[in-house]
Design an enzyme around this catalytic site. Structure first.
Site, mmCIF file in Angstrom:
data_model
loop_
_atom_site.group_PDB
_atom_site.id
_atom_site.type_symbol
_atom_site.label_atom_id
_atom_site.label_comp_id
_atom_site.label_asym_id
_atom_site.label_seq_id
_atom_site.Cartn_x
_atom_site.Cartn_y
_atom_site.Cartn_z
ATOM 1 N N GLU A 231 -5.863 8.920 8.903
ATOM 2 C CA GLU A 231 -5.786 7.802 7.955
ATOM 3 C C GLU A 231 -5.306 6.538 8.661
ATOM 4 O O GLU A 231 -5.839 5.455 8.463
ATOM 5 C CB GLU A 231 -4.818 8.175 6.825
ATOM 6 C CG GLU A 231 -4.558 7.021 5.854
ATOM 7 C CD GLU A 231 -3.805 7.456 4.599
ATOM 8 O OE1 GLU A 231 -3.240 8.572 4.589
ATOM 9 O OE2 GLU A 231 -3.778 6.683 3.644
ATOM 10 N N GLU A 364 8.072 0.757 7.313
ATOM 11 C CA GLU A 364 9.371 1.315 7.717
ATOM 12 C C GLU A 364 9.197 2.753 8.202
ATOM 13 O O GLU A 364 9.769 3.158 9.216
ATOM 14 C CB GLU A 364 10.361 1.294 6.540
ATOM 15 C CG GLU A 364 10.809 -0.097 6.101
ATOM 16 C CD GLU A 364 9.781 -0.800 5.210
ATOM 17 O OE1 GLU A 364 8.773 -0.177 4.832
ATOM 18 O OE2 GLU A 364 9.985 -1.977 4.895
#
Ligand SMILES: Cc1cc2nc3c(=O)[nH]c(=O)nc-3n(C[C@H](O)[C@H](O)[C@H](O)COP(=O)(O)OP(=O)(O)OC[C@H]3O[C@@H](n4cnc5c(N)ncnc54)[C@H](O)[C@@H]3O)c2cc1C
Length: 394
Positions: A231, A364
């Site tokens: 992905e 993050e």
């Protein structure tokens, strides 16, 4: 071994047998798949010829020069970028033969039923339950969220909890879910852009045959890693021509509208143009590395850079256009099947690129992956490692 000359010969043969000018788009794509020229590194009979992945570019260039139709990877991005490599690695022969051809031609659209209201970054915490009910299969109950293209999808890749008594990463199984089955309900979720490209998906007593399980029962987390690594490459490492991404429209505006220029904007645009070009070429190198095997955690770095750059470029574009850049007057509810970054106005790009640092893993969390798996820095403390999922605080 199939080399470049052989691929050129086969591509020309295809073009003679199915002249693009007189052949329907779908017929051409089906014939291309059957000739092994869809993804040349896939096995024979599954759209490929076991050729080196890098040689795909030879086929693509010949077909483009002949004006052949493409399979539009934007519309079928989840199928191509995520479902296909996972099916190829973990699917049975029957699953590969059933799913890969219509996936590649775009006849069947795929979506990804991973995220849940309480399981996004901490995906392994998911609570959608798949219970084995008989020899033939499973029954699934739960809720998924942010499911892009669910409204257009025929199939979904789905992860669900099959054993709540073991720690969270170990009790998950990976399935293919038929989106047309009774019990699958898709509800639109509107985004900051006003349109609903993604959805909530409610799964109530959905029956999934065991023949639609991908990989072993309980091994879904490992299977999902293949999807997630792919992905990030699919999102961050898309093949683009120079100025093919977000930098294209802003560079064009810069050339065509000299009255908007200032010295400061010039410096910033130049810096971003160079970064966009570096990112494009790094993506090319990453794709070449893939020839050697599966995508590694480096894809996380590409996806991270893609999100940051898109947000910076679209921010600069809005600034460059001034008040005009703030105009966004079409809030009509739409359910697009395509994310068209470059075909729409600057305001759309600015708003839509906010999602880039969330979708496919937040920036993050990707920073954590780069720190731990690429740089080898100490891992985040994990208190839930040996605790059964059912005993975790929720
Ligand atoms: C446009 C778009 C399309 C999407 N399409 C799909 C789809 O098709 N299928 C699908 O399954 N999902 C999809 N998603 C969901 C997406 O993958 C999740 O939103 C994402 O993984 C973040 O999960 P969350 O929203 O639950 O946020 P949370 O995990 O709750 O995170 C909230 C904040 O906390 C931070 N955070 C969390 N954990 C850590 C940590 N360990 N260290 C540091 N910071 C941390 C996050 O970075 C974030 O800033 C899509 C999302 C978007 C925006």
């Amino acid at each position: 071994m199939t080399d470049a000359a052989e691929l050129r010969r086969r591509t020309q043969e295809l073009l003679v047998a199915q002249p693009p000018a007189t052949t329907g788009r779908l017929d051409f794509l089906r014939a291309r798949f059957d000739a092994g020229l869809a993804w040349v590194h896939y096995p024979e009979g599954l759209g490929g010829l076991n050729a080196p992945r890098s040689l795909q570019a030879v086929v693509d260039a010949e077909l483009e020069a002949a004006g052949a139709p493409g399979n539009d990877p934007r519309r079928i991005g989840i199928g191509l970028g995520m479902a296909a490599p996972t099916i190829l690695q973990y699917g049975t022969e029957e699953q590969k033969r059933r799913f890969l051809r219509p996936l590649w031609t775009g006849e069947e659209v795929w979506c990804q039923l991973f995220s849940e209201p309480g399981a996004g970054s901490d995906l392994a915490a998911l609570g959608t339950r798949a219970a084995r009910v008989d020899e033939d299969g499973w029954v699934v109950d739960g809720q998924k969220v942010w499911t892009s293209s669910a409204h257009a999808a025929r199939w979904a890749i789905l992860i669900a909890r099959t054993d709540p008594d073991v720690p969270k990463h170990r009790g998950i199984t990976y399935f293919v879910c038929d989106m047309t089955d009774p019990g699958v309900e898709v509800r639109p979720l509107r985004q900051i852009t006003g349109e609903a490209e993604f959805n909530e998906v409610f799964l109530t007593g959905v029956r999934i045959p065991d023949a639609h399980r991908l990989g072993e029962t309980g091994d879904g987390w490992r299977v999902a890693q293949t999807t997630l690594n792919n992905e990030r490459v699919a999102i961050g490492g898309m093949r683009l021509p120079r100025e093919g991404g977000m930098i294209g429209p802003v560079a064009r505006t810069w050339r065509e509208r000299p009255e908007l220029r200032t010295h400061d904007l010039h410096q910033r645009l130049l810096a971003l143009w160079v970064e966009a070009e570096v990112a494009r070429l790094t993506g090319e190198r990453l794709r070449q590395q893939l020839v050697a095997g599966q995508p590694g955690p480096e894809g996380a770095g590409m996806k991270l850079g893609f999100a940051r750059l898109n947000q910076q470029i679209s921010g600069l574009e809005v600034e460059l256009l001034g008040a005009e850049g703030l105009l966004y007057d079409d809030w009509t509810m739409r359910r697009p099947e395509l994310v068209d970054f470059t075909g729409r106005e600057a305001g759309y790009r600015y708003l839509r690129s906010k999602g880039n640092s969330i979708e496919g893993g937040t920036s993050e969390v990707l920073l954590n992956i780069v720190a731990e798996r690429v740089l080898g820095l100490p891992a985040e403390p994990r208190t839930d490692k040996d605790v059964a999922w059912k005993d975790l605080a929720r």
